[in-house]
Enzyme design. Structure first.
Site, PDB file in Angstrom:
ATOM      1  N   ASP A   1      57.027  30.728  63.060  1.00  8.53           N
ATOM      2  CA  ASP A   1      57.280  30.332  61.836  1.00  8.53           C
ATOM      3  C   ASP A   1      58.760  30.998  61.416  1.00  8.53           C
ATOM      4  O   ASP A   1      58.830  31.728  60.341  1.00  8.53           O
ATOM      5  CB  ASP A   1      56.288  30.665  60.912  1.00  8.53           C
ATOM      6  CG  ASP A   1      54.892  30.323  60.872  1.00  8.53           C
ATOM      7  OD1 ASP A   1      54.765  29.027  61.587  1.00  8.53           O
ATOM      8  OD2 ASP A   1      54.040  30.849  60.651  1.00  8.53           O
ATOM      9  N   GLU A  20      54.705  20.404  55.893  1.00  8.41           N
ATOM     10  CA  GLU A  20      54.675  21.804  55.601  1.00  8.41           C
ATOM     11  C   GLU A  20      56.163  22.490  55.853  1.00  8.41           C
ATOM     12  O   GLU A  20      57.063  21.750  56.581  1.00  8.41           O
ATOM     13  CB  GLU A  20      53.567  22.524  56.137  1.00  8.41           C
ATOM     14  CG  GLU A  20      53.727  22.608  57.679  1.00  8.41           C
ATOM     15  CD  GLU A  20      52.272  22.845  58.472  1.00  8.41           C
ATOM     16  OE1 GLU A  20      51.226  23.151  57.635  1.00  8.41           O
ATOM     17  OE2 GLU A  20      52.244  23.002  59.522  1.00  8.41           O
TER      18      GLU A  20
END
Ligand code: 6LW
Length: 509
Positions: A28, A184
């Site tokens: 991420d 997302e």
């Protein structure tokens, strides 16, 4: 110089620039540029300290300069925090002379904001953002200084950064590609005349991808790019899989680049990745005001700007300083009374809290496995307790070699099963324990695992005797589940144990 005179802490690891640019469980990625400097932060889940942060001058050589959440007052990971819970995906931005980072603690109060003038720290105490729903918060500012916070889903609120309060209810601004799951990791950018909303979708597994939409204003309306997904390796035999969760940044020459997460599975079918989700770099060009992602491979393209290699890392941590290097992580917390270098100078002392790595509160401190092939050693004095060297995926998936009372034993925990797979006597006194993951080069059949993990002892003559060589698939994300990767480190199982040093050395093959 005779080899025995070379101090192990002077032996260094060198790394040629290649993808992944940050290897091991560093997923991420969020990146920002300030002048000639780049900073990148990654998720950290159940580990403390949280949110590793890196610096680079060239986008390919990254050096960890700290952890954003490194004080217990900033990061509360309750004992009940499950593995792959805790700290999820951050967004790192620089605005008005300050670094801003928003992130979700899924087990400790939800979304929060911290700021700093120096990204190496100290970072502020968190401002909690109770009005920001869900996970994966993003920050972007418009020309009027309004801060827009966009979250997975894809919802958006206006945020007052001073108070942490939101204005109005969250509004759904895009749902991603119809039929694709899990929109997302949103990031909102003002580039040229457009506001771009980039997301990940398809889930963080093999179907993962990056899609983008654009609109005239930060709150839309957004039109999806006709070429979505602009990046995905789904259904390919590409060595880098699960590609998604990306952030955009400009290189020193104004060219555009993407940092993203991907995995490198090994073995037969269905493929197992053992180093977690890693951070990769890919070139981006623009066609008709849409970003086009160029070749993403383990080789990096030649960069048209000077490279700034980071200082090579020593193989040995000899625990001579008061503080551990920021690469060292513990589970959920690191109480000074359970983990200290001040009790026996030059040694790391661990005091047992849980009885084994099966326990949520075990005293464990380790570093990410960042290379498929590596040689790990630790010198342990078990005279006041028992403990050892472990390869950990989570509480249910770990291999370790443990010593106590003149014996060593190898323990494997796989799902609900726990077994002592080998044991042997050793002379009383300090023992050098070793772990060697080794990637399988040859697939015997479609079920061959990704690697093997040997655990053993170093003999007085310096040779390594493996007591067990285990299939590495059981310490992979495909078997264990979740969002993390392997961490290799030392632990206490009973009483107090002392470690003189810890070596981590990549092995070239
Ligand atoms: C993260 C989500 C994701 O919140 O995985 O790959 C989740 N993308 O955006 C955990 O890392």
């Amino acid at each position: 110089m005779p080899s025995e005179k070379i101090k192990r802490s002077d032996v260094v690891q060198t790394a040629a620039p290649a993808n992944p640019v940050v290897a091991g469980f560093f997923p991420d990625p969020s990146v920002c540029r300030v002048g000639d400097d780049y900073y990148l932060a990654c998720s950290s889940f159940e580990y403390f300290p949280g949110l590793p942060i890196f610096h680079s001058r060239d986008l390919v050589h990254w050096r960890q300069i700290g952890n954003v959440l490194d004080r217990p007052s900033q990061l509360v990971l309750p004992q009940s925090t499950n593995s792959s819970g805790g700290i999820y995906a951050p967004t790192l931005r620089h605005h008005d002379g300050r670094f801003h980072l928003v992130v979700t603690n899924v087990n400790g109060g939800g979304n929060l904001l911290v700021t700093a003038t120096d990204p190496a720290g100290p970072w502020s105490e968190p401002t909690m953002l109770p009005g920001v729903p869900g996970i994966d918060p993003d920050l972007a500012w418009d020309e009027d200084g309004v801060c827009w916070c966009t979250v997975a889903g894809v919802g958006q609120v206006r945020l007052d950064l001073e108070t942490g309060k939101v204005e109005g209810a969250a509004r759904r601004i895009w749902s991603g590609t119809p039929g694709a799951k899990a929109p997302e990791a949103p990031h909102l950018y003002h580039i040229g005349g457009w506001w771009y909303l980039m997301i990940a979708e398809g889930g963080t597994e093999r179907g993962h991808g990056v899609s983008i939409a654009r609109g005239p204003a930060p709150d839309g309306p957004f039109e999806p790019c006709p070429a979505n997904p602009i990046l995905s390796h789904r259904s390919t035999d590409h060595p880098i899989q699960n590609t998604g969760h990306a952030d955009l940044v400009q290189g020193p020459d104004g060219s555009w680049w993407m940092v993203l997460l991907g995995v490198r599975p090994g073995g037969g079918t269905p493929g197992w990745h053992v180093l977690g989700r890693e951070t990769f770099l890919a070139p981006v060009s623009w066609v008709d005001d849409w970003p086009v992602v160029g070749e993403l491979s383990t080789e990096l393209p030649a960069l048209p700007w000077p490279l700034h290699p980071t200082p090579a890392e020593p193989v040995r941590d000899d625990f001579d300083g008061a503080e551990l290097h920021p690469r060292w992580v513990s589970l959920r917390h690191r109480p000074a009374e359970l983990c200290t270098t001040s009790e026996r100078p030059g040694w790391l002392t661990l005091r047992a809290s849980g009885g084994s790595l099966d326990d949520l509160n075990v005293t464990f401190v380790g570093r990410r496995q960042q290379h498929f092939d590596c040689r790990v050693r630790a010198l342990i004095d078990p005279s006041e307790g028992s403990g050892g060297l472990a390869v950990r995926l989570d509480e249910q998936h770990h291999y370790e070699i443990e010593t106590a009372d003149g014996a060593v034993r190898v323990i494997a925990r796989i799902g609900p099963l726990r077994s002592v797979v080998a044991q042997r006597e050793v002379p009383a006194g300090p023992v050098i324990l070793g772990v060697e993951p080794q990637r399988r080069e040859t697939l015997h059949d479609s079920r061959t695992g990704p690697d093997t993990v040997s655990l053993g002892v170093v003999e007085p003559d310096g040779s390594f005797t493996p007591l067990a060589t285990l299939d590495g698939r059981y310490l992979s994300t495909e078997v264990a589940g979740g969002f993390t990767g392997r961490v290799i480190g030392v632990y206490a199982a009973a009483g107090t144990v002392h470690f003189d040093w810890f070596d981590y050395e990549p092995v070239e093959r």
